[in-house]
Design a protein around this motif. Structure first.
Motif, PDB file in Angstrom:
ATOM      1  N   SER A  62      79.250 -19.500  37.569  1.00  0.00           N
ATOM      2  CA  SER A  62      78.074 -20.324  36.914  1.00  0.00           C
ATOM      3  C   SER A  62      78.417 -19.992  35.472  1.00  0.00           C
ATOM      4  O   SER A  62      78.473 -20.631  34.730  1.00  0.00           O
ATOM      5  N   ALA A  63      78.692 -18.601  34.994  1.00  0.00           N
ATOM      6  CA  ALA A  63      78.975 -18.150  33.678  1.00  0.00           C
ATOM      7  C   ALA A  63      80.214 -18.821  32.996  1.00  0.00           C
ATOM      8  O   ALA A  63      80.124 -19.324  31.958  1.00  0.00           O
ATOM      9  N   ALA A  64      81.152 -18.876  34.010  1.00  0.00           N
ATOM     10  CA  ALA A  64      82.455 -19.584  33.449  1.00  0.00           C
ATOM     11  C   ALA A  64      82.251 -20.862  33.244  1.00  0.00           C
ATOM     12  O   ALA A  64      82.799 -21.429  32.433  1.00  0.00           O
ATOM     13  N   THR A  65      81.539 -21.667  34.031  1.00  0.00           N
ATOM     14  CA  THR A  65      81.208 -23.032  33.897  1.00  0.00           C
ATOM     15  C   THR A  65      80.569 -23.200  32.577  1.00  0.00           C
ATOM     16  O   THR A  65      80.720 -24.272  31.888  1.00  0.00           O
ATOM     17  N   LEU A  66      79.565 -22.716  32.471  1.00  0.00           N
ATOM     18  CA  LEU A  66      78.630 -22.707  31.058  1.00  0.00           C
ATOM     19  C   LEU A  66      79.533 -22.230  30.055  1.00  0.00           C
ATOM     20  O   LEU A  66      78.937 -23.096  28.816  1.00  0.00           O
ATOM     21  N   ALA A  67      80.467 -21.447  30.058  1.00  0.00           N
ATOM     22  CA  ALA A  67      81.327 -21.151  28.923  1.00  0.00           C
ATOM     23  C   ALA A  67      82.391 -22.436  28.671  1.00  0.00           C
ATOM     24  O   ALA A  67      83.010 -22.323  27.855  1.00  0.00           O
ATOM     25  N   GLY A  68      82.120 -23.512  29.547  1.00  0.00           N
ATOM     26  CA  GLY A  68      83.091 -24.521  29.448  1.00  0.00           C
ATOM     27  C   GLY A  68      84.487 -24.303  29.814  1.00  0.00           C
ATOM     28  O   GLY A  68      85.550 -25.058  29.170  1.00  0.00           O
ATOM     29  N   PHE A  69      84.828 -23.315  30.674  1.00  0.00           N
ATOM     30  CA  PHE A  69      86.149 -23.053  31.257  1.00  0.00           C
ATOM     31  C   PHE A  69      86.617 -23.941  32.123  1.00  0.00           C
ATOM     32  O   PHE A  69      87.808 -23.945  32.580  1.00  0.00           O
ATOM     33  N   TYR A  70      85.671 -24.848  32.792  1.00  0.00           N
ATOM     34  CA  TYR A  70      86.275 -25.720  34.088  1.00  0.00           C
ATOM     35  C   TYR A  70      86.836 -25.002  34.930  1.00  0.00           C
ATOM     36  O   TYR A  70      88.104 -25.182  35.430  1.00  0.00           O
ATOM     37  N   PRO A  71      86.262 -23.593  35.573  1.00  0.00           N
ATOM     38  CA  PRO A  71      87.143 -22.768  36.285  1.00  0.00           C
ATOM     39  C   PRO A  71      87.137 -23.265  37.995  1.00  0.00           C
ATOM     40  O   PRO A  71      86.302 -23.903  38.185  1.00  0.00           O
ATOM     41  N   GLU A  72      88.126 -22.456  38.313  1.00  0.00           N
ATOM     42  CA  GLU A  72      88.218 -22.386  40.242  1.00  0.00           C
ATOM     43  C   GLU A  72      88.333 -20.893  40.459  1.00  0.00           C
ATOM     44  O   GLU A  72      89.209 -20.286  39.733  1.00  0.00           O
ATOM     45  N   PHE A  73      87.584 -20.289  41.277  1.00  0.00           N
ATOM     46  CA  PHE A  73      87.703 -18.994  41.956  1.00  0.00           C
ATOM     47  C   PHE A  73      88.072 -19.011  43.279  1.00  0.00           C
ATOM     48  O   PHE A  73      87.737 -19.882  43.881  1.00  0.00           O
ATOM     49  N   GLU A  74      88.759 -17.818  43.675  1.00  0.00           N
ATOM     50  CA  GLU A  74      89.023 -17.845  45.151  1.00  0.00           C
ATOM     51  C   GLU A  74      89.482 -16.346  45.237  1.00  0.00           C
ATOM     52  O   GLU A  74      89.870 -15.546  44.445  1.00  0.00           O
ATOM     53  N   ALA A  75      88.648 -15.607  46.345  1.00  0.00           N
ATOM     54  CA  ALA A  75      89.103 -14.319  46.558  1.00  0.00           C
ATOM     55  C   ALA A  75      89.810 -14.145  47.701  1.00  0.00           C
ATOM     56  O   ALA A  75      89.772 -14.920  48.848  1.00  0.00           O
ATOM     57  N   ASN A  76      90.310 -12.942  47.934  1.00  0.00           N
ATOM     58  CA  ASN A  76      91.234 -12.571  49.186  1.00  0.00           C
ATOM     59  C   ASN A  76      90.257 -12.140  50.089  1.00  0.00           C
ATOM     60  O   ASN A  76      88.906 -11.757  50.029  1.00  0.00           O
ATOM     61  N   GLY A  77      90.753 -11.937  51.277  1.00  0.00           N
ATOM     62  CA  GLY A  77      89.871 -11.404  52.610  1.00  0.00           C
ATOM     63  C   GLY A  77      89.253 -10.142  52.360  1.00  0.00           C
ATOM     64  O   GLY A  77      87.757 -10.082  52.921  1.00  0.00           O
ATOM     65  N   ASP A  78      89.821  -9.216  51.861  1.00  0.00           N
ATOM     66  CA  ASP A  78      89.185  -7.974  51.780  1.00  0.00           C
ATOM     67  C   ASP A  78      88.282  -7.689  50.388  1.00  0.00           C
ATOM     68  O   ASP A  78      87.571  -6.687  50.118  1.00  0.00           O
ATOM     69  N   LYS A  79      88.229  -9.025  49.748  1.00  0.00           N
ATOM     70  CA  LYS A  79      87.420  -8.954  48.413  1.00  0.00           C
ATOM     71  C   LYS A  79      87.668  -7.757  47.623  1.00  0.00           C
ATOM     72  O   LYS A  79      86.753  -7.275  46.669  1.00  0.00           O
ATOM     73  N   THR A  80      89.109  -7.557  47.117  1.00  0.00           N
ATOM     74  CA  THR A  80      89.500  -6.640  46.154  1.00  0.00           C
ATOM     75  C   THR A  80      90.209  -7.466  45.110  1.00  0.00           C
ATOM     76  O   THR A  80      90.526  -6.937  44.055  1.00  0.00           O
ATOM     77  N   LYS A  81      90.467  -8.855  45.359  1.00  0.00           N
ATOM     78  CA  LYS A  81      91.141  -9.604  44.264  1.00  0.00           C
ATOM     79  C   LYS A  81      90.615 -10.968  44.156  1.00  0.00           C
ATOM     80  O   LYS A  81      89.967 -11.477  44.901  1.00  0.00           O
ATOM     81  N   ILE A  82      90.428 -11.210  43.156  1.00  0.00           N
ATOM     82  CA  ILE A  82      89.824 -12.514  42.649  1.00  0.00           C
ATOM     83  C   ILE A  82      90.862 -13.292  41.750  1.00  0.00           C
ATOM     84  O   ILE A  82      91.550 -13.073  40.710  1.00  0.00           O
ATOM     85  N   TYR A  83      91.435 -14.525  42.422  1.00  0.00           N
ATOM     86  CA  TYR A  83      92.240 -15.537  41.631  1.00  0.00           C
ATOM     87  C   TYR A  83      91.499 -16.525  40.929  1.00  0.00           C
ATOM     88  O   TYR A  83      90.461 -17.256  41.622  1.00  0.00           O
ATOM     89  N   PHE A  84      91.527 -16.859  39.706  1.00  0.00           N
ATOM     90  CA  PHE A  84      90.826 -17.596  39.200  1.00  0.00           C
ATOM     91  C   PHE A  84      91.828 -18.546  38.168  1.00  0.00           C
ATOM     92  O   PHE A  84      92.721 -18.040  37.379  1.00  0.00           O
ATOM     93  N   GLN A  85      91.356 -19.794  37.796  1.00  0.00           N
ATOM     94  CA  GLN A  85      92.078 -20.531  36.891  1.00  0.00           C
ATOM     95  C   GLN A  85      91.248 -21.101  35.846  1.00  0.00           C
ATOM     96  O   GLN A  85      89.960 -21.389  36.391  1.00  0.00           O
ATOM     97  N   ILE A  86      91.461 -21.503  34.557  1.00  0.00           N
ATOM     98  CA  ILE A  86      90.719 -22.206  33.729  1.00  0.00           C
ATOM     99  C   ILE A  86      91.473 -23.283  33.264  1.00  0.00           C
ATOM    100  O   ILE A  86      92.368 -23.231  32.789  1.00  0.00           O
ATOM    101  N   PHE A  87      90.825 -24.505  33.448  1.00  0.00           N
ATOM    102  CA  PHE A  87      91.423 -25.659  33.190  1.00  0.00           C
ATOM    103  C   PHE A  87      91.068 -26.168  31.608  1.00  0.00           C
ATOM    104  O   PHE A  87      91.660 -27.068  31.246  1.00  0.00           O
ATOM    105  N   ASN A  88      90.266 -25.472  31.180  1.00  0.00           N
ATOM    106  CA  ASN A  88      89.824 -25.765  29.729  1.00  0.00           C
ATOM    107  C   ASN A  88      89.727 -24.587  28.843  1.00  0.00           C
ATOM    108  O   ASN A  88      88.790 -23.893  29.193  1.00  0.00           O
TER     109      ASN A  88
END
Length: 232
Positions: free
Chosen positions: A150-176
């Motif tokens: 929500s915060a990244a979207t509000l910041a205008g990043f056009y983001p995508e997030f994905e976490a691994n199975g054990d929830k120790t890594k978050i992969y994210f992309q900023i499209f703007n």
């Protein structure tokens, strides 16, 4: 003023506005047929809406073969042009350039102050997002990820997030990149500040975080992508 009137007129149509919003969230090129099907309108109507958005430089298009045979398709994507509407006129882009140049002119002390301020603003953005919600003292990982999105979207990043199975890594992309124009002139300073801004966001939610940059759009990549190693 004439261009401003054109833009406001184009966006005054609700369907056209939502088509533009749809394209910003797609993160890729769209066809007339795709827009027509998604909004349940005739392809000729979809083409008209897309053409009007292109007329005011909010979209650009080109003809490409899609690999499915047949005639090439016209594909539409977001324009790289910055669309800003201010009444009365304000030039915040110039102000940001003045501020960045001032910090850089102060040498290493100025840069460190810039990075520290960026990190603080990132944390404050998360705190503001949390203040909107009724949350318990202990947040689950999924709750933290939702707040980040929500915060990244509000910041205008056009983001995508994905976490691994054990929830120790978050992969994210900023499209703007909301700092793109300034970053092109002062890449090292602005990108480093943005990195600290993101660390501030993650640090406000997770006990520890290591942020690793994988791609940077200022270097010619399609997105800015990161891997965050976190502990809950």
């Amino acid at each position: 003023m004439e261009q401003t009137l054109k833009i406001t007129n184009v966006l005054s149509d609700p369907t056209r506005y939502y088509i533009y919003q749809y394209i910003t969230k797609r993160h890729q090129e769209v066809t007339v047929q795709e827009v027509a099907e998604n909004f349940n309108i005739h392809p000729n109507v979809a083409r008209l809406h897309l053409s009007k958005l292109e007329d005011v430089n909010m979209l650009v298009s080109e003809t490409k073969k899609t690999g499915k045979g047949g005639r090439p398709s016209r594909l539409y994507r977001l324009s790289d042009d910055v669309i800003q509407l201010h009444f009365p006129y304000r030039d915040y882009m110039l102000l940001s350039k003045v501020a960045i140049q001032t910090m850089i002119s102060l040498g290493e002390v100025g840069k460190q102050a810039l990075f520290l301020t960026g990190k603080r603003f990132g944390a404050e953005m998360i705190e503001q997002e949390m203040a909107k919600r009724s949350l318990g003292e202990e947040l689950e990982f999924d709750q933290k990820l939702t707040i980040l999105k929500s915060a990244a979207t509000l910041a205008g990043f056009y983001p995508e997030f994905e976490a691994n199975g054990d929830k120790t890594k978050i992969y994210f992309q900023i499209f703007n990149c909301p700092f793109k124009e300034v970053a092109e002139e002062h890449t090292e300073a602005v990108c480093s500040m943005h990195h600290e801004f993101l660390k501030g966001m993650f640090g406000a939610l997770f006990e520890t975080v290591e942020l690793i940059e994988k791609e940077n759009m200022i270097s010619g990549c399609d997105t800015c992508s990161y891997q965050a190693l976190v502990t809950n």
